[in-house]
Design a protein around this motif. Structure first.
Motif, PDB file in Angstrom:
ATOM      1  N   LEU A   5       0.848  -1.177   0.000  1.00 52.42           N
ATOM      2  CA  LEU A   5       0.000   0.000   0.000  1.00 52.42           C
ATOM      3  C   LEU A   5       0.890   1.235   0.000  1.00 52.42           C
ATOM      4  O   LEU A   5       1.863   1.291   0.751  1.00 52.42           O
ATOM      5  N   ARG A   7       0.752   5.318   0.611  1.00 52.78           N
ATOM      6  CA  ARG A   7      -0.113   6.345   1.184  1.00 52.78           C
ATOM      7  C   ARG A   7       0.714   7.583   1.515  1.00 52.78           C
ATOM      8  O   ARG A   7       1.927   7.508   1.667  1.00 52.78           O
ATOM      9  N   HIS A  10       2.457  10.694   7.399  1.00 49.43           N
ATOM     10  CA  HIS A  10       1.874  11.439   8.509  1.00 49.43           C
ATOM     11  C   HIS A  10       2.996  11.735   9.503  1.00 49.43           C
ATOM     12  O   HIS A  10       4.021  11.044   9.507  1.00 49.43           O
ATOM     13  N   ASP A  13       4.887   8.922  11.239  1.00 49.91           N
ATOM     14  CA  ASP A  13       5.791   8.042  10.491  1.00 49.91           C
ATOM     15  C   ASP A  13       7.260   8.345  10.743  1.00 49.91           C
ATOM     16  O   ASP A  13       8.143   7.663  10.219  1.00 49.91           O
ATOM     17  N   HIS A  65       3.925   0.379   2.541  1.00 54.18           N
ATOM     18  CA  HIS A  65       3.967  -0.629   3.587  1.00 54.18           C
ATOM     19  C   HIS A  65       3.204  -1.875   3.161  1.00 54.18           C
ATOM     20  O   HIS A  65       2.377  -1.839   2.245  1.00 54.18           O
ATOM     21  N   PRO A  67       0.522  -5.019   3.831  1.00 58.64           N
ATOM     22  CA  PRO A  67      -0.811  -5.028   4.452  1.00 58.64           C
ATOM     23  C   PRO A  67      -0.756  -5.206   5.974  1.00 58.64           C
ATOM     24  O   PRO A  67      -1.651  -4.772   6.683  1.00 58.64           O
ATOM     25  N   THR A  68       0.301  -5.790   6.479  1.00 59.74           N
ATOM     26  CA  THR A  68       0.472  -5.969   7.926  1.00 59.74           C
ATOM     27  C   THR A  68       0.826  -4.667   8.624  1.00 59.74           C
ATOM     28  O   THR A  68       0.840  -4.602   9.848  1.00 59.74           O
ATOM     29  N   GLY A  69       1.173  -3.631   7.844  1.00 63.86           N
ATOM     30  CA  GLY A  69       1.580  -2.352   8.416  1.00 63.86           C
ATOM     31  C   GLY A  69       3.078  -2.158   8.446  1.00 63.86           C
ATOM     32  O   GLY A  69       3.553  -1.062   8.751  1.00 63.86           O
ATOM     33  N   GLU A  70       3.841  -3.198   8.135  1.00 69.57           N
ATOM     34  CA  GLU A  70       5.294  -3.094   8.149  1.00 69.57           C
ATOM     35  C   GLU A  70       5.756  -2.095   7.086  1.00 69.57           C
ATOM     36  O   GLU A  70       5.408  -2.213   5.914  1.00 69.57           O
ATOM     37  N   GLY A  71       6.542  -1.096   7.494  1.00 68.13           N
ATOM     38  CA  GLY A  71       7.086  -0.131   6.557  1.00 68.13           C
ATOM     39  C   GLY A  71       8.107  -0.771   5.638  1.00 68.13           C
ATOM     40  O   GLY A  71       8.964  -1.533   6.083  1.00 68.13           O
TER      41      GLY A  71
END
Length: 188
Positions: A5, A7, A10, A13, A65, A67-71
């Motif tokens: 993803l 995005r 922010h 981050d 990142h 889908p798990t949120g890992e950058g």
């Protein structure tokens, strides 16, 4: 690669982005912040990251990142015409430290300047850099700019990616004691 993803960044981050930026820009980060070591440069960058109106601000970044949120990586890019103004806060910092307030602005008017393209070591080779460069081209077009530009140091393996993405040499520049090739990708 479709399982990532992209995005807008922010302020929260910063803990992910700042160390990755400094690891990528190295000597330029030291020169920009007046620091003598990377950890000191990162501390200074953490102060700039949540603020608007400077080259390292979250407002100029995209984060990629899993889908798990890992950058996995980031793109830091801004219109080249704004480069001088975006560097003014760093000039002020250097003068406040008693150093010459010289910062070499990197962007060129008429281009979206990719200040930093960084992918974590674990995520390299998965097409993420190419996806971020495509996002830069989309952003440039949305801003009415007809090219994307960046600087690459001689010997940087990312030069192969830039070539595959259609970037071509447009001159050289000296920054922070290094020589860089200015590459551009025309969007017209």
């Amino acid at each position: 690669m479709t399982d990532v993803l992209i995005r807008p960044a922010h302020p929260f981050d910063a803990a992910f982005a700042v160390p990755l930026i400094q690891a990528t820009i190295g000597a330029i980060g030291l020169a920009l912040t007046g620091a003598s070591a990377s950890v000191e440069a990162e501390r200074a960058m953490l102060g700039f990251y949540p603020l608007r109106g400077n080259r390292l601000s979250f407002e100029h970044q995209l984060i990629v990142h899993a889908p798990t949120g890992e950058g996995l990586g980031l793109l830091l890019a801004y219109p080249g015409a704004l480069a001088g103004a975006l560097d003014d806060p760093f000039r002020e910092r250097l003068r406040a430290l008693g150093l010459p307030g010289h910062v070499e602005s990197e962007g060129t008017p008429g281009e979206l300047y990719v200040d930093t393209l960084a992918v974590t070591e674990a995520a390299r080779g998965r097409g993420i850099g190419g996806r971020l460069l495509d996002a830069a081209a989309d952003r440039a077009a949305a801003l009415g700019l007809n090219r994307v530009g960046l600087l690459v140091e001689d010997g940087n393996p990312a030069a192969r990616l830039y070539d595959r993405q259609g970037f071509r040499p447009a001159g050289t520049r000296r920054l922070a004691g290094g020589t860089y090739t200015h590459l551009v990708r025309d969007l017209t």
